[in-house]
Design an enzyme around this catalytic site. Structure first.
Site, PDB file in Angstrom:
ATOM      1  N   HIS A   1     -47.183  75.596 -15.697  1.00  0.00           N
ATOM      2  CA  HIS A   1     -45.763  75.469 -16.035  1.00  0.00           C
ATOM      3  C   HIS A   1     -45.373  73.996 -15.924  1.00  0.00           C
ATOM      4  CE1 HIS A   1     -42.078  77.553 -16.994  1.00  0.00           C
ATOM      5  NE2 HIS A   1     -41.423  76.919 -16.034  1.00  0.00           N
TER       6      HIS A   1
ATOM      7  N   ASP B   1     -49.902  79.282 -17.248  1.00  0.00           N
ATOM      8  CA  ASP B   1     -48.530  79.303 -16.739  1.00  0.00           C
ATOM      9  C   ASP B   1     -48.335  80.539 -15.860  1.00  0.00           C
ATOM     10  OD1 ASP B   1     -45.727  79.333 -16.394  1.00  0.00           O
ATOM     11  OD2 ASP B   1     -45.404  78.424 -18.354  1.00  0.00           O
TER      12      ASP B   1
ATOM     13  N   SER C   1     -38.531  75.785 -20.253  1.00  0.00           N
ATOM     14  CA  SER C   1     -38.408  76.945 -19.383  1.00  0.00           C
ATOM     15  C   SER C   1     -37.109  77.714 -19.669  1.00  0.00           C
ATOM     16  CB  SER C   1     -38.515  76.507 -17.917  1.00  0.00           C
ATOM     17  OG  SER C   1     -38.778  77.595 -17.079  1.00  0.00           O
TER      18      SER C   1
END
Length: 244
Positions: free
Chosen positions: A203, A171, A117
């Site tokens: 995610h 995501d 991320s």
């Protein structure tokens, strides 16, 4: 007569011959949390060292959390704008870690900068702006946090660093379009970017990704995969919904 003991510098270089994985966590996490998720996958390669730094504390509205740089609104898209000054400050911190490792005897091509991320975004920015060819960069659910105007600052040596990119099409924090655009930008620079697509993945950091990631690292370091590390239980993996 016994041979003289090796010089300290030679010992240090030998100890670092196995390489280094530098992992940068997502926002609102810590290095120790990442260690618990990632380290079990590399237990069969004790010569490979793992480093899990923790981002500085930052205030985001009423929240106090660990973040490498400012957090924009989510979801992150292909056109999301960051404060590039903050990104570059974070890149400098990563470069200091890399320079220290190289000075201690690790070959740059045995160093892998990886992250999830926001950590993945910092990983690719750090690799793009590092003046040496590294072993590789792995981005999990990340994006390129710099504008294309930085393309001219990417050296020929940096462009030789291979990139492995994982992204789920489901995501909702860092949209698939952001990851796809990031990989396309790297390819425009002439870099090798292997893009792994997962149609139903959100995610998340999942076992399938980490198994492939481990093989990718081992292949580049020439580490035998005859002895497989035990597969961690699913409970050790991240159901990651950070603020990015």
């Amino acid at each position: 007569m016994a041979p003289p003991p090796p010089a300290p510098a030679a010992v240090a270089a030998a100890a670092r011959a196995g390489g280094l994985v530098l992992w940068l966590h997502g926002s609102a996490e810590t290095g120790e949390q990442s260690r618990g998720q990632i380290a079990p996958y590399f237990s069969a390669a004790p010569a490979l060292r793992l480093s899990f730094p923790t981002a500085p504390i930052a205030c985001v509205g009423d929240l106090v959390l660990n973040a490498w740089f400012g957090i924009p609104e989510v979801p992150i898209t292909a056109t999301t704008v960051r404060d590039e000054e903050e990104v570059l400050e974070a890149v400098e911190r990563v470069h200091e870690m890399l320079d220290k490792e190289v000075a201690a005897g690790t070959c740059p091509t045995n160093i892998f900068v990886c992250g999830l991320s926001q950590g993945g975004a910092l990983a690719i920015a750090s690799v793009l702006l590092y003046p040496k060819t590294l072993g590789g960069c792995a981005v999990f659910s990340g994006s390129v946090p710099l504008s294309k105007s930085f393309a001219g600052r990417v050296t020929p040596e940096a462009r030789k660093t291979p990139v492995l990119w994982f992204h789920g099409m489901a995501d909702r924090v860092v949209l698939f379009e952001a990851g796809h655009a990031g990989c396309a930008f790297l390819q425009e620079l002439g870099m090798t970017c292997e893009f792994k697509t997962y149609p139903t993945l959100g995610h998340l950091l999942v076992d399938e990704e980490l198994q492939y990631f481990r093989r990718w690292i081992f292949d580049r370091l020439g580490i035998s995969q005859g002895t497989e590390a035990a597969r961690p239980s699913s409970s050790s993996l991240s159901n990651h919904e950070d603020l990015h």
